[in-house]
Design a protein around this motif. Structure first.
Motif, PDB file in Angstrom:
ATOM      1  N   TRP A   9       0.805  -1.213   0.000  1.00 33.31           N
ATOM      2  CA  TRP A   9       0.000   0.000   0.000  1.00 33.31           C
ATOM      3  C   TRP A   9       0.845   1.273   0.000  1.00 33.31           C
ATOM      4  N   ILE A  10       2.008   1.201   0.587  1.00 37.23           N
ATOM      5  CA  ILE A  10       2.911   2.358   0.519  1.00 37.23           C
ATOM      6  C   ILE A  10       3.264   2.651  -0.934  1.00 37.23           C
ATOM      7  N   LEU A  11       3.602   1.617  -1.673  1.00 36.92           N
ATOM      8  CA  LEU A  11       3.921   1.793  -3.099  1.00 36.92           C
ATOM      9  C   LEU A  11       2.700   2.288  -3.870  1.00 36.92           C
ATOM     10  N   ALA A  12       1.529   1.776  -3.502  1.00 35.34           N
ATOM     11  CA  ALA A  12       0.306   2.161  -4.221  1.00 35.34           C
ATOM     12  C   ALA A  12      -0.037   3.636  -4.011  1.00 35.34           C
ATOM     13  N   VAL A  13       0.046   4.126  -2.773  1.00 35.52           N
ATOM     14  CA  VAL A  13      -0.353   5.513  -2.507  1.00 35.52           C
ATOM     15  C   VAL A  13       0.698   6.500  -3.012  1.00 35.52           C
ATOM     16  N   MET A  14       1.921   6.041  -3.165  1.00 35.76           N
ATOM     17  CA  MET A  14       2.964   6.932  -3.679  1.00 35.76           C
ATOM     18  C   MET A  14       2.982   6.993  -5.199  1.00 35.76           C
ATOM     19  N   SER A  15       2.290   6.071  -5.839  1.00 35.59           N
ATOM     20  CA  SER A  15       2.330   6.006  -7.301  1.00 35.59           C
ATOM     21  C   SER A  15       1.379   6.986  -7.981  1.00 35.59           C
ATOM     22  N   ARG A  16       0.331   7.416  -7.264  1.00 34.22           N
ATOM     23  CA  ARG A  16      -0.613   8.368  -7.868  1.00 34.22           C
ATOM     24  C   ARG A  16      -1.337   9.136  -6.766  1.00 34.22           C
ATOM     25  N   PRO A  17      -1.726  10.391  -7.034  1.00 33.13           N
ATOM     26  CA  PRO A  17      -2.327  11.240  -5.999  1.00 33.13           C
ATOM     27  C   PRO A  17      -3.592  10.672  -5.384  1.00 33.13           C
ATOM     28  N   GLU A  18      -4.393   9.965  -6.169  1.00 35.41           N
ATOM     29  CA  GLU A  18      -5.665   9.442  -5.662  1.00 35.41           C
ATOM     30  C   GLU A  18      -5.493   8.081  -4.977  1.00 35.41           C
ATOM     31  N   GLY A  19      -4.260   7.625  -4.850  1.00 42.93           N
ATOM     32  CA  GLY A  19      -4.019   6.304  -4.281  1.00 42.93           C
ATOM     33  C   GLY A  19      -4.586   6.124  -2.886  1.00 42.93           C
ATOM     34  N   LEU A  20      -4.386   7.110  -2.019  1.00 38.36           N
ATOM     35  CA  LEU A  20      -4.893   6.984  -0.649  1.00 38.36           C
ATOM     36  C   LEU A  20      -6.412   7.034  -0.623  1.00 38.36           C
ATOM     37  N   ARG A  21      -7.007   7.875  -1.442  1.00 40.48           N
ATOM     38  CA  ARG A  21      -8.470   7.988  -1.479  1.00 40.48           C
ATOM     39  C   ARG A  21      -9.104   6.671  -1.912  1.00 40.48           C
TER      40      ARG A  21
END
Length: 282
Positions: A111-123
């Motif tokens: 998930w760290i890689l996922a949220v850092m890959s695009r701005p909407e990742g955390l949302r």
């Protein structure tokens, strides 16, 4: 030939000397540290590596020794974490040290890689991921403080995380827990970054003369300036004393002052501090 060889030797010695930092004195640049890496169950491995190596290089050596992926490793010397960008010499003094390895769950790394890959990742991340401090922290560091909006309630009440968010973007204060919007250090960090963030502070802080005075005097807070046109008309809104002639004041009040309590906006010293010349907005 003998003279030429001496010349080469002299150049080599000079370059070797220049390559070594002055603070190493007689210690060689390639000084090797002997590291013992421990887990919960005891010793995991030993690693010999240059004291000048980075945290990332140390983790790569640990990966070679025991197979734990670099992205899953957290290494600590006592209570200090060895980050990838740090130097081993930042946390290790001398030729040996004991490190503790805490293995980050594979899900965290994903998930760290996922949220850092695009701005909407955390949302778009599931609620379970938005409850992980490291995941939210990585998103905020990568994309800005306003992503605090998508953090779990518990993390929006985490002082360290909220401080990081408002330091990045003062307007992230609106997403902080109520208790932190009443925290002077947190609010001041937010207002210093963005004057308008004062609107999200608790009522007590917005009515606190000393706090607002400190806020409007902060260097960054004084940067947002309105146009000079109609200076006297707008400025008069901040004063109850109609005898004060403010026509000709060259700059507008700090953005933060818009959101102070009415009694604070009527304070001469506070408003004059807000109007004090500050650095240009660009």
């Amino acid at each position: 030939a003998h003279v030429f060889a001496q010349s080469l030797l002299g150049n080599f010695t000079q370059r070797s000397s220049e390559a070594c930092p002055p603070n190493f004195e007689r210690r060689p640049c390639q000084m090797v540290a002997q590291l013992v890496v421990n887990g919960i169950g005891g010793k995991l491995c030993e690693v010999a590596i240059r004291i000048s190596a980075s945290g990332l290089q140390v983790k790569r050596e640990v990966h070679k020794a025991i197979g734990v992926p670099v992205k899953d490793q957290r290494l600590f010397v006592d209570a200090v974490e060895l980050k990838n960008s740090m130097m081993l010499s930042d946390v290790v003094q001398g030729g040996s040290a004991s490190l503790s390895l805490v293995r980050r769950p594979a899900e965290y790394s994903k998930w760290i890689l996922a949220v850092m890959s695009r701005p909407e990742g955390l949302r778009l991340a599931p609620s379970s991921a938005r409850e992980i401090h490291e995941v939210v922290g990585a998103a905020i560091k990568q994309w800005g403080g306003r992503l605090l909006k998508y953090a779990a309630d518990a993390l929006r009440a985490d002082r360290r995380l909220v401080l990081a968010a408002v330091t990045s973007d003062g307007m992230a204060l609106q997403y902080a827990a109520e208790a932190l919007r009443a925290d002077q250090e947190v609010v001041l960090a937010a207002v210093t970054q963005q004057g308008a963030a004062l609107q999200y502070a608790g009522d007590a802080l917005r009515a606190n003369r000393e706090f607002v005075l400190e806020a409007v005097r902060s260097r960054e807070c004084s940067e947002p300036r309105l146009k000079r046109a109609r200076v006297h008309v707008t400025a008069m809104q901040y004063f109850n004393d109609v005898e004060m002639n403010l026509v000709g004041v060259p700059t507008m009040p700090s953005n933060a002052l818009h959101y102070a309590a009415a009694e604070v906006r009527a304070d001469r010293e506070v408003v004059m501090a807000a109007m004090a010349p500050g650095p240009p907005p660009f």
